[in-house]
Design an enzyme around this catalytic site. Structure first.
Site, PDB file in Angstrom:
ATOM      1  N   LEU A 104      -2.362 -10.704  -0.219  1.00 12.42           N
ATOM      2  CA  LEU A 104      -2.205  -9.334  -0.687  1.00 12.42           C
ATOM      3  C   LEU A 104      -1.062  -9.292  -1.693  1.00 12.42           C
ATOM      4  O   LEU A 104      -0.051  -9.975  -1.511  1.00 12.42           O
ATOM      5  CB  LEU A 104      -1.889  -8.390   0.483  1.00 12.42           C
ATOM      6  CG  LEU A 104      -2.940  -8.272   1.593  1.00 12.42           C
ATOM      7  CD1 LEU A 104      -2.436  -7.334   2.694  1.00 12.42           C
ATOM      8  CD2 LEU A 104      -4.278  -7.784   1.053  1.00 12.42           C
ATOM      9  N   ASP A 105      -1.224  -8.483  -2.731  1.00 11.73           N
ATOM     10  CA  ASP A 105      -0.165  -8.323  -3.724  1.00 11.73           C
ATOM     11  C   ASP A 105       1.093  -7.733  -3.092  1.00 11.73           C
ATOM     12  O   ASP A 105       1.034  -7.095  -2.032  1.00 11.73           O
ATOM     13  CB  ASP A 105      -0.627  -7.406  -4.858  1.00 11.73           C
ATOM     14  CG  ASP A 105      -1.695  -8.037  -5.726  1.00 11.73           C
ATOM     15  OD1 ASP A 105      -1.871  -9.266  -5.670  1.00 11.73           O
ATOM     16  OD2 ASP A 105      -2.349  -7.285  -6.479  1.00 11.73           O
ATOM     17  N   LYS A 106       2.198  -7.891  -3.764  1.00 11.66           N
ATOM     18  CA  LYS A 106       3.479  -7.397  -3.258  1.00 11.66           C
ATOM     19  C   LYS A 106       3.420  -5.915  -2.926  1.00 11.66           C
ATOM     20  O   LYS A 106       3.941  -5.467  -1.893  1.00 11.66           O
ATOM     21  CB  LYS A 106       4.588  -7.665  -4.285  1.00 11.66           C
ATOM     22  CG  LYS A 106       5.972  -7.224  -3.836  1.00 11.66           C
ATOM     23  CD  LYS A 106       7.019  -7.613  -4.866  1.00 11.66           C
ATOM     24  CE  LYS A 106       8.419  -7.190  -4.405  1.00 11.66           C
ATOM     25  NZ  LYS A 106       9.466  -7.623  -5.373  1.00 11.66           N
TER      26      LYS A 106
END
Length: 225
Positions: A55-57
């Site tokens: 998952l992206d930041k």
């Protein structure tokens, strides 16, 4: 509350964990800050962890982590043949070009670490979505990625003129967080249907009203899959 304390183990299996990743936490370590996976070693007793997707930041929500190499390989095959079904929830404060449908096209690198959507089929991505009004000037989006490309949902939302609230990389309005949440996962594991649903932690825009709409959508649409 620290990001480390926001990590929660939601489900334990002999082969995998389902973990809640906080928003604003990088998946892997960057510079001097520990990432989600490094932090996970601190809150679990496991000596080996195998992330099978990321998952992206800015994205919060459900993350699968395998506990052995065999399970990691099995998940790899499930993702490859698109047998892991996912649903994300997002908020935008811009008027979209369309309120539901498909967003598809090729994904190519752009400037400053961004990606952009093209009409080609190279590195093809496809996202299905529906949306509903949340409050004056804001809409809630239910995003189902049919492929798993880098920044796919963020690029898709920008392409319909509705960048995700807080996603300043893709022209979103500055906010307290990036409003993208991975809230649903389902797959078949050893012949048994597995499904997991988790609301986002409450905050400015993922408030009680937004979470009630997400819960209603889950009960009407996802819980019967």
């Amino acid at each position: 509350m620290s990001k480390l304390n926001q990590i929660r183990i939601l489900h334990k299996n002999a082969d995998f964990l389902v973990v809640y990743k906080p928003q604003g936490m990088s998946f892997h370590a960057e510079s001097e800050s520990e990432g989600f996976i490094e932090s996970l070693y601190q809150v679990t007793p496991y000596e080996e962890l195998y992330p099978v997707h990321r998952l992206d930041k800015m994205t919060s929500g459900l993350c699968l982590v395998a506990l052995n190499k065999k399970a990691a390989q099995m998940f790899g095959r499930l993702f490859e043949v698109r047998e892991v079904h996912k649903m994300y929830f997002a908020i935008s404060d811009r008027k979209p070009k369309k309120k539901q449908g498909q967003i598809k096209g090729g994904m190519v690198p752009s400037r400053r670490g961004q990606w952009k959507l093209t009409t080609d089929r190279e590195n093809y991505s496809e996202t299905r979505f529906v949306s509903c009004s949340l409050s004056p000037g804001k809409r809630l989006y239910f995003l189902e990625p049919k492929t798993g490309k880098t920044h796919q949902l963020r690029v898709a939302m920008k392409s319909i003129g509705a960048p995700i609230l807080g996603d300043i990389r893709y022209a979103g309005t500055l906010s307290d967080r990036g409003y993208l949440h991975a809230g649903y996962l389902s797959f078949v594991w050893e012949g048994e249907n597995k499904s997991f649903f988790q609301l986002p932690d409450l905050c400015d825009e993922f408030n009680h009203e937004a979470c009630a709409l997400i819960q209603r959508f889950y009960e009407k649409t996802l819980s019967i899959k």
